[in-house]
Design a protein around this motif. Sequence first.
Motif, PDB file in Angstrom:
ATOM      1  N   ASN A  80       0.825  -1.213   0.000  1.00  0.00           N
ATOM      2  CA  ASN A  80       0.000   0.000   0.000  1.00  0.00           C
ATOM      3  C   ASN A  80       0.860   1.264   0.000  1.00  0.00           C
ATOM      4  O   ASN A  80       0.557   2.246  -0.697  1.00  0.00           O
ATOM      5  CB  ASN A  80      -0.923  -0.002   1.222  1.00  0.00           C
ATOM      6  CG  ASN A  80      -1.984  -1.088   1.148  1.00  0.00           C
ATOM      7  OD1 ASN A  80      -2.364  -1.523   0.054  1.00  0.00           O
ATOM      8  ND2 ASN A  80      -2.469  -1.545   2.306  1.00  0.00           N
TER       9      ASN A  80
ATOM     10  N   ARG B 236       2.316   1.688  -3.442  1.00  0.00           N
ATOM     11  CA  ARG B 236       1.290   2.186  -4.369  1.00  0.00           C
ATOM     12  C   ARG B 236       1.027   3.670  -4.146  1.00  0.00           C
ATOM     13  O   ARG B 236       0.947   4.470  -5.093  1.00  0.00           O
ATOM     14  CB  ARG B 236       0.005   1.377  -4.187  1.00  0.00           C
ATOM     15  CG  ARG B 236      -1.080   1.745  -5.216  1.00  0.00           C
ATOM     16  CD  ARG B 236      -2.356   0.936  -5.030  1.00  0.00           C
ATOM     17  NE  ARG B 236      -3.019   1.262  -3.785  1.00  0.00           N
ATOM     18  CZ  ARG B 236      -3.046   0.447  -2.742  1.00  0.00           C
ATOM     19  NH1 ARG B 236      -2.449  -0.744  -2.803  1.00  0.00           N
ATOM     20  NH2 ARG B 236      -3.663   0.794  -1.628  1.00  0.00           N
ATOM     21  N   GLU B 237       0.910   4.056  -2.881  1.00  0.00           N
ATOM     22  CA  GLU B 237       0.679   5.469  -2.583  1.00  0.00           C
ATOM     23  C   GLU B 237       1.874   6.322  -3.003  1.00  0.00           C
ATOM     24  O   GLU B 237       1.705   7.440  -3.520  1.00  0.00           O
ATOM     25  CB  GLU B 237       0.412   5.637  -1.088  1.00  0.00           C
ATOM     26  CG  GLU B 237      -0.911   5.017  -0.628  1.00  0.00           C
ATOM     27  CD  GLU B 237      -1.124   5.182   0.866  1.00  0.00           C
ATOM     28  OE1 GLU B 237      -0.268   5.819   1.502  1.00  0.00           O
ATOM     29  OE2 GLU B 237      -2.142   4.679   1.375  1.00  0.00           O
TER      30      GLU B 237
ATOM     31  N   GLN C 283       1.795   6.691  -6.690  1.00  0.00           N
ATOM     32  CA  GLN C 283       0.721   7.612  -7.047  1.00  0.00           C
ATOM     33  C   GLN C 283       1.147   9.056  -6.790  1.00  0.00           C
ATOM     34  O   GLN C 283       0.947   9.946  -7.635  1.00  0.00           O
ATOM     35  CB  GLN C 283      -0.538   7.260  -6.248  1.00  0.00           C
ATOM     36  CG  GLN C 283      -1.749   8.133  -6.592  1.00  0.00           C
ATOM     37  CD  GLN C 283      -2.985   7.719  -5.808  1.00  0.00           C
ATOM     38  OE1 GLN C 283      -2.942   6.752  -5.071  1.00  0.00           O
ATOM     39  NE2 GLN C 283      -4.070   8.465  -5.973  1.00  0.00           N
ATOM     40  N   ILE C 284       1.747   9.280  -5.621  1.00  0.00           N
ATOM     41  CA  ILE C 284       2.201  10.637  -5.293  1.00  0.00           C
ATOM     42  C   ILE C 284       3.311  11.077  -6.233  1.00  0.00           C
ATOM     43  O   ILE C 284       3.352  12.234  -6.699  1.00  0.00           O
ATOM     44  CB  ILE C 284       2.684  10.686  -3.825  1.00  0.00           C
ATOM     45  CG1 ILE C 284       1.501  10.444  -2.881  1.00  0.00           C
ATOM     46  CG2 ILE C 284       3.358  12.018  -3.508  1.00  0.00           C
ATOM     47  CD1 ILE C 284       1.910  10.285  -1.424  1.00  0.00           C
TER      48      ILE C 284
END
Length: 288
Positions: free
Chosen positions: A220, A223-224, A227-228
């Motif tokens: 997670n 993934r974050e 994304q950021i």
Amino acid sequence: MTGKQITAIVVAVIAIYLALDSVFTVDVRERVVVVELGEIVGQNYEPGLHFKVPIIQEVRRFDRRILTLTEDIERVLTSENKNLTVDFFVKWRVMDTVDFYLSNQGSEARARSLLTEIVENDLLAEFSKRTIRRAIDDDRNEIVAAVQVQANQDAKELGIEIVDVRIMRLDLPDPVTESVYERMRSERQEVIRTLRAQGDAAANEIRADAEREQTIILANAYREAQQIRGEGDARAAAIYADAYGEDTSFYSFYRGLELYRDTLGDNDILILEPEGELFEHFNPPAGR
């Protein structure tokens, strides 16, 4: 010293001896019988001073107080043929001096031996009626009560009264005790092994859950982060695009300087054509 004087002294000594031997005292802690030629001629004397026939009669003394007898039986069989070791004590006293004297000639050691035999036989009889569990847990008071009643009846002929009977210790014989302890140790070791196995299984399960949770958290977070990072790159590209749209020539010049800084070091040597795009800021066309 004349013969008459010697005779007088001897007579006086004999008279004193006979006088002293004709009296006796009875202590409050004693029971006394007077014996003449093996037969009892006096008994139940009160405490104090009393008289008897000297030389012919003899005073036999017995303890009036409550006495203690302590013994153990190494092998007692229960109704299921299980062996026990029994330690017990008996509180007893002389009640009938005549019977006591006639049964054992007044010997306390002989009386103790006979009393021990009586109590042991009664204990063996009572234990043989019970299982080992009943004998140890439930019926101990019943056993000693029954033994006291029966032993009193048997000891009455000895002139003895049994005041109390108590069992101090009940135990298995040493070889049996060791085997029981060994079995208990084996059972405890088995319990320990079972608990350790359960603990290891629980630890492995907790460890697997923790590792799974770690993997999920890292995934997670990655993934974050991606994304950021993507959002940041998009925003940077947008900012670069806006800046390029504001002044394309300055933006091109600035990017070129960054390229020179990142590419050229202190001791680097590059062989390039001077007409290339890399040197456009060193050789600008006329009018720029």
